[in-house]
Design an enzyme around this catalytic site. Structure first.
Site, short mmCIF file in Angstrom:
data_model
loop_
_atom_site.label_atom_id
_atom_site.label_comp_id
_atom_site.label_asym_id
_atom_site.label_seq_id
_atom_site.Cartn_x
_atom_site.Cartn_y
_atom_site.Cartn_z
N HIS A 119 0.82 -1.22 0.00
CA HIS A 119 0.00 0.00 0.00
C HIS A 119 0.86 1.27 0.00
CE1 HIS A 119 0.82 1.01 4.22
NE2 HIS A 119 0.90 -0.30 4.37
N HIS A 165 12.36 -0.83 -12.22
CA HIS A 165 12.12 -2.27 -12.42
C HIS A 165 12.18 -2.95 -11.06
CE1 HIS A 165 13.60 -6.23 -14.57
NE2 HIS A 165 12.61 -6.46 -13.72
C1 LIG Z 1 24.51 -5.88 -7.57
C2 LIG Z 1 24.98 -6.34 -8.93
C3 LIG Z 1 24.31 -5.52 -10.04
C4 LIG Z 1 26.50 -6.08 -8.94
O1 LIG Z 1 27.03 -6.50 -10.15
P1 LIG Z 1 28.55 -6.07 -10.51
O2 LIG Z 1 28.64 -4.58 -10.59
O3 LIG Z 1 28.94 -6.89 -11.68
O4 LIG Z 1 29.35 -6.44 -9.19
P2 LIG Z 1 30.35 -7.68 -8.89
O5 LIG Z 1 29.73 -8.97 -9.33
O6 LIG Z 1 31.68 -7.29 -9.39
O7 LIG Z 1 30.35 -7.68 -7.29
C5 LIG Z 1 30.95 -6.64 -6.54
C6 LIG Z 1 30.98 -7.09 -5.08
O8 LIG Z 1 29.64 -7.10 -4.57
C7 LIG Z 1 29.28 -8.43 -4.15
N1 LIG Z 1 27.90 -8.65 -4.59
C8 LIG Z 1 27.41 -8.50 -5.87
N2 LIG Z 1 26.10 -8.76 -5.89
C9 LIG Z 1 25.75 -9.07 -4.63
C10 LIG Z 1 24.53 -9.42 -4.03
N3 LIG Z 1 23.40 -9.48 -4.76
N4 LIG Z 1 24.51 -9.67 -2.69
C11 LIG Z 1 25.65 -9.60 -1.96
N5 LIG Z 1 26.85 -9.24 -2.48
C12 LIG Z 1 26.90 -9.00 -3.81
C13 LIG Z 1 30.27 -9.35 -4.84
O9 LIG Z 1 30.41 -10.55 -4.13
C14 LIG Z 1 31.50 -8.50 -4.88
O10 LIG Z 1 32.08 -8.53 -3.60
P3 LIG Z 1 33.70 -8.52 -3.41
O11 LIG Z 1 34.16 -7.21 -3.98
O12 LIG Z 1 33.87 -8.62 -1.92
O13 LIG Z 1 34.20 -9.69 -4.18
C15 LIG Z 1 24.66 -7.84 -9.24
O14 LIG Z 1 25.53 -8.70 -8.50
C16 LIG Z 1 23.23 -8.22 -8.88
O15 LIG Z 1 22.89 -8.61 -7.75
N6 LIG Z 1 22.33 -8.08 -9.89
C17 LIG Z 1 20.93 -8.37 -9.76
C18 LIG Z 1 20.45 -9.09 -11.01
C19 LIG Z 1 18.97 -9.38 -10.97
O16 LIG Z 1 18.32 -9.35 -9.93
N7 LIG Z 1 18.42 -9.62 -12.13
C20 LIG Z 1 17.00 -9.87 -12.27
C21 LIG Z 1 16.59 -9.70 -13.72
S1 LIG Z 1 14.87 -9.88 -13.93
#
Ligand SMILES: CC(C)(COP(=O)(O)OP(=O)(O)OC[C@H]1O[C@@H](n2cnc3c(N)ncnc32)[C@H](O)[C@@H]1OP(=O)(O)O)[C@@H](O)C(=O)NCCC(=O)NCCS
Length: 209
Positions: free
Chosen positions: A136, A145
């Protein structure tokens, strides 16, 4: 004027949106993709250049759905389309639950199993993805998104073009700024500044976009 819908996009998100539109009883004429797109997207012919948007408008097509996952690109292409005189249509799953008191903009996708509760506001071009819940009084800004299975408690504000990663939980009355990225599975318990990426439980900033 033709009633069939033109889809901008020809990838996985477009497939889901085509099925939503068909389930509403809409007809889909074409997808607009890029040079490397497949020839069809879920049986819909794909035209491989944005220039077709102009041609199709001249031919009398007037309804468009922008099925692009990138928030910034979706917002930009929607402006291109509306500047050409297209109307943005909505794509709602018949199995989404949308409160009659919710305010929903244009060009919005609400997927199967999503719930939008009382007096929530969903601005133009938002995606409320599969099984996400928006409680709500939430306000979701333009071209944001909310990814699958995310849960927003009451009165949460999400700024324009922000992305709430899959399975995120946000406690009541939190404000998330614009162009924010929230990592998958995060639990957000404090406000998030614009142009920030936050991850984890509780969610913490990892870098500035
Ligand atoms: C947050 C996000 C965008 C970061 O992506 P990125 O910029 O490529 O970052 P990296 O993969 O290099 O990760 C950077 C750091 O954050 C951490 N991290 C990344 N995503 C995380 C998450 N969701 N939860 C906890 N830690 C996360 C990594 O472990 C890394 O830690 P480190 O530096 O200690 O090794 C991605 O991991 C994510 O969660 N995307 C969501 C995708 C999604 O939900 N898609 C749905 C489509 S419908």
């Amino acid at each position: 004027m033709k009633s069939e819908i033109v889809i901008i996009g020809a990838g996985g998100h477009a497939k889901v949106c085509i099925e939503l539109l068909k389930a509403q009883g809409d007809l889909v004429a074409f997808c607009i993709g890029s040079a490397d797109s497949s020839d069809t997207c879920l049986g819909v012919p794909v035209l491989k250049s944005d220039e077709h948007l102009t041609t199709l408008r001249r031919e009398g097509y007037s309804k468009v759905f922008v099925a692009i996952g990138s928030n910034a690109l979706r917002n930009r292409l929607a402006k291109t389309a509306t500047d050409l005189g297209y109307e943005l249509v909505n794509a709602f799953s018949p199995s989404a639950v949308i409160s009659p008191s919710a305010k929903i903009g244009k060009g919005v996708a609400i997927m199967a199993g999503a719930v939008v509760n009382a007096e929530a506001t969903i601005d133009d071009l938002c995606i409320i993805n599969t099984g996400a819940t928006v409680d709500h009084d939430c306000q979701i800004g333009r071209a944001a998104h909310i990814a699958p299975q995310s849960a927003l408690a009451g009165n949460v504000h999400i700024g324009k073009e922000s992305f709430v990663g899959i399975g995120t939980k946000i406690i009541p009355s939190i404000c998330v700024g614009e162009c924010v990225m929230i990592g998958a599975g995060s639990v957000v318990i404090s406000n998030v500044d614009s142009k920030t990426t936050v991850v984890g439980v509780p969610a913490k900033a990892i870098n500035i976009i």
